[in-house]
Design an enzyme around this catalytic site. Sequence first.
Site, PDB file in Angstrom:
ATOM      1  N   GLY A  14       3.252   5.859   1.727  1.00 24.78           N
ATOM      2  CA  GLY A  14       3.640   4.595   1.116  1.00 24.78           C
ATOM      3  C   GLY A  14       2.738   4.174  -0.025  1.00 24.78           C
ATOM      4  O   GLY A  14       3.192   3.903  -1.130  1.00 24.78           O
ATOM      5  N   ALA A  15       1.440   4.131   0.254  1.00 24.71           N
ATOM      6  CA  ALA A  15       0.495   3.685  -0.757  1.00 24.71           C
ATOM      7  C   ALA A  15      -0.920   3.973  -0.287  1.00 24.71           C
ATOM      8  O   ALA A  15      -1.116   4.338   0.871  1.00 24.71           O
ATOM      9  CB  ALA A  15       0.653   2.190  -1.017  1.00 24.71           C
ATOM     10  N   MET A  16      -1.879   3.792  -1.183  1.00 22.27           N
ATOM     11  CA  MET A  16      -3.264   4.120  -0.855  1.00 22.27           C
ATOM     12  C   MET A  16      -4.216   3.072  -1.413  1.00 22.27           C
ATOM     13  O   MET A  16      -4.127   2.690  -2.576  1.00 22.27           O
ATOM     14  CB  MET A  16      -3.568   5.517  -1.411  1.00 22.27           C
ATOM     15  CG  MET A  16      -4.960   6.009  -1.116  1.00 22.27           C
ATOM     16  SD  MET A  16      -5.274   6.130   0.671  1.00 22.27           S
ATOM     17  CE  MET A  16      -7.000   5.707   0.717  1.00 22.27           C
ATOM     18  N   GLU A  17      -5.156   2.659  -0.559  1.00 20.66           N
ATOM     19  CA  GLU A  17      -6.011   1.507  -0.834  1.00 20.66           C
ATOM     20  C   GLU A  17      -7.274   1.812  -1.629  1.00 20.66           C
ATOM     21  O   GLU A  17      -8.248   1.053  -1.541  1.00 20.66           O
ATOM     22  CB  GLU A  17      -6.420   0.877   0.503  1.00 20.66           C
ATOM     23  CG  GLU A  17      -7.408   1.713   1.350  1.00 20.66           C
ATOM     24  CD  GLU A  17      -6.771   2.560   2.439  1.00 20.66           C
ATOM     25  OE1 GLU A  17      -5.582   2.916   2.290  1.00 20.66           O
ATOM     26  OE2 GLU A  17      -7.460   2.879   3.424  1.00 20.66           O
TER      27      GLU A  17
ATOM     28  N   GLU B   7      -6.649   1.019  10.285  1.00 22.48           N
ATOM     29  CA  GLU B   7      -5.187   0.970  10.159  1.00 22.48           C
ATOM     30  C   GLU B   7      -4.535   0.007  11.152  1.00 22.48           C
ATOM     31  O   GLU B   7      -3.676  -0.782  10.793  1.00 22.48           O
ATOM     32  CB  GLU B   7      -4.582   2.371  10.278  1.00 22.48           C
ATOM     33  CG  GLU B   7      -4.982   3.319   9.140  1.00 22.48           C
ATOM     34  CD  GLU B   7      -4.664   2.786   7.751  1.00 22.48           C
ATOM     35  OE1 GLU B   7      -3.902   1.812   7.637  1.00 22.48           O
ATOM     36  OE2 GLU B   7      -5.182   3.340   6.760  1.00 22.48           O
TER      37      GLU B   7
ATOM     38  N   GLU C  26      -2.245  -2.853   1.572  1.00 23.94           N
ATOM     39  CA  GLU C  26      -3.284  -2.179   0.780  1.00 23.94           C
ATOM     40  C   GLU C  26      -4.328  -3.182   0.306  1.00 23.94           C
ATOM     41  O   GLU C  26      -5.519  -2.886   0.278  1.00 23.94           O
ATOM     42  CB  GLU C  26      -2.672  -1.436  -0.412  1.00 23.94           C
ATOM     43  CG  GLU C  26      -1.561  -0.441  -0.060  1.00 23.94           C
ATOM     44  CD  GLU C  26      -1.895   0.521   1.064  1.00 23.94           C
ATOM     45  OE1 GLU C  26      -3.074   0.856   1.232  1.00 23.94           O
ATOM     46  OE2 GLU C  26      -0.972   0.926   1.800  1.00 23.94           O
TER      47      GLU C  26
ATOM     48  N   GLU D 104      -7.482  10.434   0.571  1.00 28.52           N
ATOM     49  CA  GLU D 104      -7.455  10.285   2.031  1.00 28.52           C
ATOM     50  C   GLU D 104      -6.477  11.304   2.600  1.00 28.52           C
ATOM     51  O   GLU D 104      -5.392  11.480   2.033  1.00 28.52           O
ATOM     52  CB  GLU D 104      -7.010   8.881   2.435  1.00 28.52           C
ATOM     53  CG  GLU D 104      -7.164   8.660   3.930  1.00 28.52           C
ATOM     54  CD  GLU D 104      -6.831   7.229   4.380  1.00 28.52           C
ATOM     55  OE1 GLU D 104      -6.335   6.439   3.574  1.00 28.52           O
ATOM     56  OE2 GLU D 104      -7.082   6.951   5.553  1.00 28.52           O
TER      57      GLU D 104
HETATM   58  N1  TRP Z   1      -4.501   4.728   4.051  1.00 28.06           N
HETATM   59  C1  TRP Z   1      -3.152   4.654   3.568  1.00 28.06           C
HETATM   60  C2  TRP Z   1      -2.556   3.374   4.096  1.00 28.06           C
HETATM   61  O1  TRP Z   1      -2.539   3.121   5.246  1.00 28.06           O
HETATM   62  C3  TRP Z   1      -2.253   5.750   3.977  1.00 28.06           C
HETATM   63  C4  TRP Z   1      -2.598   7.161   3.696  1.00 28.06           C
HETATM   64  C5  TRP Z   1      -3.326   7.993   4.445  1.00 28.06           C
HETATM   65  C6  TRP Z   1      -2.085   7.953   2.678  1.00 28.06           C
HETATM   66  N2  TRP Z   1      -3.285   9.258   3.966  1.00 28.06           N
HETATM   67  C7  TRP Z   1      -2.518   9.268   2.896  1.00 28.06           C
HETATM   68  C8  TRP Z   1      -1.264   7.677   1.615  1.00 28.06           C
HETATM   69  C9  TRP Z   1      -2.133  10.310   2.074  1.00 28.06           C
HETATM   70  C10 TRP Z   1      -0.890   8.716   0.802  1.00 28.06           C
HETATM   71  C11 TRP Z   1      -1.294  10.024   1.036  1.00 28.06           C
HETATM   72  O2  TRP Z   1      -2.083   2.574   3.376  1.00 28.06           O
HETATM   73 ZN    ZN Z   2      -3.426   1.449   5.791  1.00 32.99          ZN
END
Ligand code: TRP
Ligand code: ZN
Length: 867
Positions: free
Chosen positions: A260-263, A319, A297, A120
């Site tokens: 922070g993190a990725m889903e 989001e 996430e 993402e």
């Molecule tokens: N979709 C992720 C969230 O909201 C965040 C996110 C978007 C992200 N782009 C990213 C995380 C690039 C890491 C790197 O949790």
């Molecule tokens: Zn998110």
Amino acid sequence: MQAKYRKDYKAPDFTVTDIHLDFQLDPQKTVVTATSQYQRLNPESTKLHLNGHSFQFSSIKLNGQDFNHYQQDKESLVLDLSSVNAEEFSLEIVTNLKPSENTSLQGLYQSGDGLCTQCEAEGFRQITYMLDRPDVLARYTTKITADKLKYPYLLSNGNRIASGELENNKHWVEWNDPFPKPSYLFALVAGDFDLLSDKFITKSGREVNLELYVDKGNLDRADWAMQSLKTSMKWDEERFGLEYDLDIYMIVAVDFFNMGAMENKGLNIFNSKYVLANSQTATDDDYLGIESVIAHEYFHNWTGNRVTCRDWFQLSLKEGLTVFRDQEFSSDVGSRGVNRINNVKFLRTSQFAEDAGPMSHPIRPEKVIEMNNFYTVTVYEKGAEVIRMLHTLLGEEKFQAGMKVYINENDGKAATCDDFVNAMEKASGIDLTQFRRWYSQSGTPKLTITDKYDEKNHIYKLTVSQMTPVTADQMEKVNLHIPLKIALYDDKGITQTLLRDGEQISDVLHITQTEETFEFHNIYTKPIPALLCDFSAPVKLDYEYSTSQLIKLLQFAKNDFVRWDVTQMLFTEELRRNLINYQQNVVLDFSPEILNALSKVLENYQQDPALTALILMLPKETEFAESFKTIDPDGISFVRHFMVQTIADNLKSLLLQIYNGINLDEYRVTQEDIALRSLRNVCLSYLAYTNLGNTLVNKHYSYSNNMTDTLAALNCATKAMLPCRDSLLKDFEEKWQHDGLVMDKWFAIQATRPDEDVLVQVNHLMDHSSFNFNNPNRVRSLIGSFASHNLKAFHNIDGSGYRFLTDILLKLNEKNPQVASRLIEPLIHFSRFSAQRQTLMKRALERISAVENLSKDLFEKIEKALQ
Ligand code: TRP
Ligand code: ZN
């Protein structure tokens, strides 16, 4: 550079139904073979535009045959299909990657000794050519082959369907994800980990394997994250009726991560900061942060993955809604009042500033150059406020009914923000026509409120007018539908029933016009209004409260948020008044009534220790700065220090009594204990400025059995420049230098020291053995803290702070533009500084904009700032 506009959205001419990915992994040379089934959706179309990154590719095969009718440029591959008649065909593309040299941390890259992906928003195109857009949903199978010793775990989305051993110490694993998904949710991880396994039984009785992967040796820091995951899964079933859908849910913690993190479906990848915790390494805030990011996430599985976004302009669809959901989760499992206050604090400082600056945009942006620049507090936090307002307007029951309609109608699809509002409207029968404007209008509305009390007829009137100031991106503003929650108190603090013509009316007023007046009947004494209870809308409020009204609300308002908010108003007014004294060289003074009110709050701390702590916390310099047209960094810093010192001197014995009265032997992460620790540490933060400071802080540090107290002591010692400071900092450094995550706390403290020579220190620390310029966490804690939280030093009138940040940004522009683009923020907000500072800041931006290879990320922000 090319901008994209929301209005230009067009459905894709082609789609991918299935994709098989084969990875031959190696940090120096990874070979990716992507075999995709394409479908022509628009029979007229003969050109297939794929996104990619000027790959060196060996071959393209169409239906198994070599195919040469294509053109390649920097960002795309265009296939000429005029000679291809079939409506369905397969494409095989082989690309070569070098993950070890990928410092951008997007696409496939190396983190420590492992390999992982981040796709993402548009990172998948760094792996292979693809229709890399969220409205192309495909089923993925992924086969990973790699060295068995270096990479014993090979992970991807969905279920493990096959595996095997090969010669040369290699092995392979194949994965299949049954749910069609957009490319941004693809993930792959390879490495050696410690694994924490657990199980969750869903409400329908299915068993889900939970797997949490952490770096070797970190198993003793994995329990809290696992616990948080299980709590989240249960909560989503109970409050939203949403159940997990695969048989396995994996989380991997990595040290090198941009956010922070990725889903990613079934395989979340986390910044290790949001996974690892034990009492020795993590503070209470870290624990709460982990709980909420794990939840966030996980909640994306329905709001983001099962129902995804049609295009990136709709980002807030997933989001904003998912932040709302994680905020509700934290409020249900923790303290609602505390969560609301902390969320509002963040929104007011960051999001209000964003809306007032050059990057202002609606929660659904209209124009984007670099999508990564739009993962903003506006899209996330203001987006969540918009969902919260819907919740306020509809009530829980109708809101949940709307959620059901939304999920049922959009499951497996790529949806828009309009689809969401339509579902809410359909389920509730409430007209949301005007409310929809929140999606298209940027800026922070201001509500100006006046009142009148008609003593004779016992009528109280509130006149409310709304106005949204013009923003950088939008000249014309319209009236919004704003829920304004209020309460009326009499002089003794008795809540007045809201009546009109004998009927009880709602405490939520619907503001829809430029100006309107609301009448309340049977009011027998002039009331004190509590306005914007619970922060019912993301707006600024202008009502002329007297100090005594504010103090009364602090004493008797029933709403936690209101009690905190009025204290903020009192503090801000004191600071503002004294700033003028400071600028005119007059002695500063602090209102004795306010000191008296604060001491009453402290005396009653047992009613609510958490709220007491929040009320007593003086806003940070940067928080104070937010309320000024022109920011005087030195003045704010000076006056704030005076306020801390005055509170400390005047309330010393009470603070000490509370400090000594709170004893927590064993460290437990419970709401009650977190509250008591925070109150005790707030007391200490004032006591540090008294003659007892050095002794107390030193003791606090040496008796501490947890990171929350240790860090509180370190912070107090540094901020109050106590004699014990250097030895405590040294002790901490020696103990933790092997651990980057813990050292981040130390770097952040160093970067915000009040010393004149702080920048010299920060420069030295970039050579510290625990520092690593390629690690975004380190960069943010040392350099980011300096630029964003050391108001006085960063804005030093000699320009040294700006020059320092500029040098860093020039380096990061090439290495990691996504991190650079977050770090540049304080520099683009120059409009509220003096002319002299503005000139320096603009010069810094010009220096960056002159370089070759300027990333889209920085280009977009600098261009807007200098416009
Ligand atoms: N979709 C992720 C969230 O909201 C965040 C996110 C978007 C992200 N782009 C990213 C995380 C690039 C890491 C790197 O949790
Ligand atoms: Zn998110």
